[in-house]
Scaffold this active site. Structure first.
Site, PDB file in Angstrom:
ATOM      1  N   TYR A  50       1.258  -1.285  -0.241  1.00  0.00           N
ATOM      2  CA  TYR A  50      -0.403   0.567  -0.594  1.00  0.00           C
ATOM      3  C   TYR A  50       0.923   0.996   0.136  1.00  0.00           C
ATOM      4  CZ  TYR A  50      -4.095   3.003   1.658  1.00  0.00           C
ATOM      5  OH  TYR A  50      -5.139   4.163   1.534  1.00  0.00           O
TER       6      TYR A  50
HETATM    7  N1  NAD Z   1     -10.676   6.331   4.348  1.00  0.00           N
HETATM    8  C1  NAD Z   1      -9.231   6.429   4.935  1.00  0.00           C
HETATM    9  O1  NAD Z   1      -8.988   6.814   6.423  1.00  0.00           O
HETATM   10  C2  NAD Z   1      -8.338   6.935   4.318  1.00  0.00           C
HETATM   11  C3  NAD Z   1      -6.846   7.254   4.888  1.00  0.00           C
HETATM   12  C4  NAD Z   1      -6.456   7.628   3.109  1.00  0.00           C
HETATM   13  C5  NAD Z   1      -6.594   7.056   1.997  1.00  0.00           C
HETATM   14  N2  NAD Z   1      -7.450   7.237   1.978  1.00  0.00           N
HETATM   15  C6  NAD Z   1      -7.476   6.561   0.801  1.00  0.00           C
HETATM   16  O2  NAD Z   1      -9.270   7.140   0.095  1.00  0.00           O
HETATM   17  C7  NAD Z   1      -9.751   6.362  -0.973  1.00  0.00           C
HETATM   18  C8  NAD Z   1     -10.500   6.259  -0.811  1.00  0.00           C
HETATM   19  O3  NAD Z   1     -11.067   5.264   0.378  1.00  0.00           O
HETATM   20  P1  NAD Z   1     -12.293   5.272   1.289  1.00  0.00           P
HETATM   21  O4  NAD Z   1     -11.946   5.935   2.888  1.00  0.00           O
HETATM   22  O5  NAD Z   1     -13.098   6.405   0.843  1.00  0.00           O
HETATM   23  O6  NAD Z   1     -12.794   3.666   1.594  1.00  0.00           O
HETATM   24  P2  NAD Z   1     -13.513   3.165   0.222  1.00  0.00           P
HETATM   25  O7  NAD Z   1     -13.271   1.418   0.764  1.00  0.00           O
HETATM   26  O8  NAD Z   1     -15.250   3.358   1.546  1.00  0.00           O
HETATM   27  O9  NAD Z   1     -13.782   3.719  -1.025  1.00  0.00           O
HETATM   28  C9  NAD Z   1     -13.493   3.086  -1.837  1.00  0.00           C
HETATM   29  C10 NAD Z   1     -13.775   2.468  -3.483  1.00  0.00           C
HETATM   30  O10 NAD Z   1     -12.840   2.440  -4.211  1.00  0.00           O
HETATM   31  C11 NAD Z   1     -13.901   1.999  -4.908  1.00  0.00           C
HETATM   32  N3  NAD Z   1     -12.714  -0.007  -5.587  1.00  0.00           N
HETATM   33  C12 NAD Z   1     -11.752  -0.423  -4.620  1.00  0.00           C
HETATM   34  N4  NAD Z   1     -11.346  -1.582  -5.443  1.00  0.00           N
HETATM   35  C13 NAD Z   1     -11.917  -0.531  -6.639  1.00  0.00           C
HETATM   36  C14 NAD Z   1     -11.853  -1.420  -7.820  1.00  0.00           C
HETATM   37  N5  NAD Z   1     -10.529  -2.697  -8.530  1.00  0.00           N
HETATM   38  N6  NAD Z   1     -12.010  -0.689  -8.967  1.00  0.00           N
HETATM   39  C15 NAD Z   1     -13.088   0.112  -9.352  1.00  0.00           C
HETATM   40  N7  NAD Z   1     -13.092   0.840  -7.478  1.00  0.00           N
HETATM   41  C16 NAD Z   1     -13.294   0.278  -7.077  1.00  0.00           C
HETATM   42  C17 NAD Z   1     -14.874   0.875  -4.318  1.00  0.00           C
HETATM   43  O11 NAD Z   1     -15.889   0.085  -5.098  1.00  0.00           O
HETATM   44  C18 NAD Z   1     -15.083   1.552  -2.978  1.00  0.00           C
HETATM   45  O12 NAD Z   1     -16.437   2.363  -3.442  1.00  0.00           O
HETATM   46  C19 NAD Z   1      -9.056   5.050  -1.192  1.00  0.00           C
HETATM   47  O13 NAD Z   1      -7.604   5.374  -2.556  1.00  0.00           O
HETATM   48  C20 NAD Z   1      -8.093   5.506   0.258  1.00  0.00           C
HETATM   49  O14 NAD Z   1      -6.709   4.313  -0.359  1.00  0.00           O
HETATM   50  C21 NAD Z   1      -8.045   6.420   2.467  1.00  0.00           C
END
Ligand code: NAD
Length: 252
Positions: free
Chosen positions: A156
């Site tokens: 990651y």
């Molecule tokens: N939530 C946190 O604390 C956090 C912190 C840092 C970074 N992020 C980043 O934020 C972004 C969104 O994450 P989130 O927290 O909203 O999580 P989430 O799980 O709610 O959303 C992730 C989304 O990505 C989509 N997804 C996953 N794999 C996929 C694929 N192969 N093709 C198309 N869509 C795909 C899912 O359908 C979902 O809509 C991510 O890139 C994550 O790494 C999140």
């Protein structure tokens, strides 16, 4: 409305940060295309936006598959005529903690395929469409793991560091062509990805919250408002910015 007449693609717009982004841009007047890998939630979230009076389309697909990413961009341009903004939020966390020694190569490849190749493919087709629309703004959702190490999460961390590299290079490559490319590095945000925190005792959850200076979890809307600013006229001289939106995680 600030985004009236504009068209935005939101990868991962069916959940969490991407869903908040889709609402923020739609409420700003943009037409929105969602791409996510879950057809049911894509349909449901698009219908919720439509019910609120917004113009929305969705493509259920995998961002690591070139044909799916191209189809989503074609949908935006075919249905709404142009592409102005892309917010690339689709991603997965490395839920199996391990060192590089213990990590299966196939698992590493999967983490990188979605989190890094997905951003590469997205930018490849999105920026090509933006150039035809006279310019645009890309916001890649990286992570605090894009600028700092996280133990036992090397796949990651490597992918998110790669997103920063892609962002900076594209900002360089398209600087004179009207396409701005920036990245947001969220800290801990309340979404499905951090749902495990709900299962913890308050003291155990507090350990995670204390990783930032504000000692709380962020909300998806707080990331969405940063993405909206990066796409606004107010950010017209901002490109190549790697922007922590993390309650101070990156300075602690
Ligand atoms: N939530 C946190 O604390 C956090 C912190 C840092 C970074 N992020 C980043 O934020 C972004 C969104 O994450 P989130 O927290 O909203 O999580 P989430 O799980 O709610 O959303 C992730 C989304 O990505 C989509 N997804 C996953 N794999 C996929 C694929 N192969 N093709 C198309 N869509 C795909 C899912 O359908 C979902 O809509 C991510 O890139 C994550 O790494 C999140």
């Amino acid at each position: 409305m600030e985004f009236e007449g504009k068209v935005a693609i939101v990868t991962g717009g069916n959940s969490g940060i991407g869903e908040a982004v889709a609402w923020r841009f739609a409420e700003g007047g943009a037409k929105v295309v969602i791409i996510g890998n879950n057809p049911e939630t894509c349909r449901a979230k698009a219908e919720a936006l439509r019910a609120a009076g917004h113009e929305v389309a969705f493509h259920a697909g995998d961002v690591s598959r070139e044909a799916d990413v191209k189809a989503a961009v074609d949908l935006a341009v075919g249905r709404f005529g142009r592409l102005d903004f892309a917010i690339n939020s689709a991603g997965i966390y490395q839920n199996q903690p391990c060192t590089v020694v213990d990590m299966e190569a196939d698992y590493f490849d999967r983490i990188v395929a979605i989190n890094l190749r997905g951003i590469f493919l997205s930018m490849k087709y999105q920026i090509a469409a933006m150039l035809k629309s006279g310019g645009g703004s890309v916001v890649n959702v990286a992570s605090g793991a894009g600028i700092r190490a996280v133990p036992f999460a090397s796949g990651y961390v490597a992918a998110k560091h790669g997103v920063i590299g892609l962002t900076k290079t594209a900002a360089y490559d398209f600087g004179t062509q009207g396409v701005r490319v920036n990245a947001i590095c969220p800290g801990l945000v309340k979404t499905a990805m951090t749902g495990f925190l709900d299962q913890l005792e308050p003291e155990a959850a507090a350990f995670y919250f204390k990783a930032n200076t504000m000692e709380r979890i962020g909300l998806p809307e707080e990331i969405a408002s940063a993405a909206a600013w990066l796409c606004s006229e107010g950010a017209s001289f901002t490109t190549g910015l790697i922007m922590p939106v993390d309650g101070g995680y990156s300075v602690k």
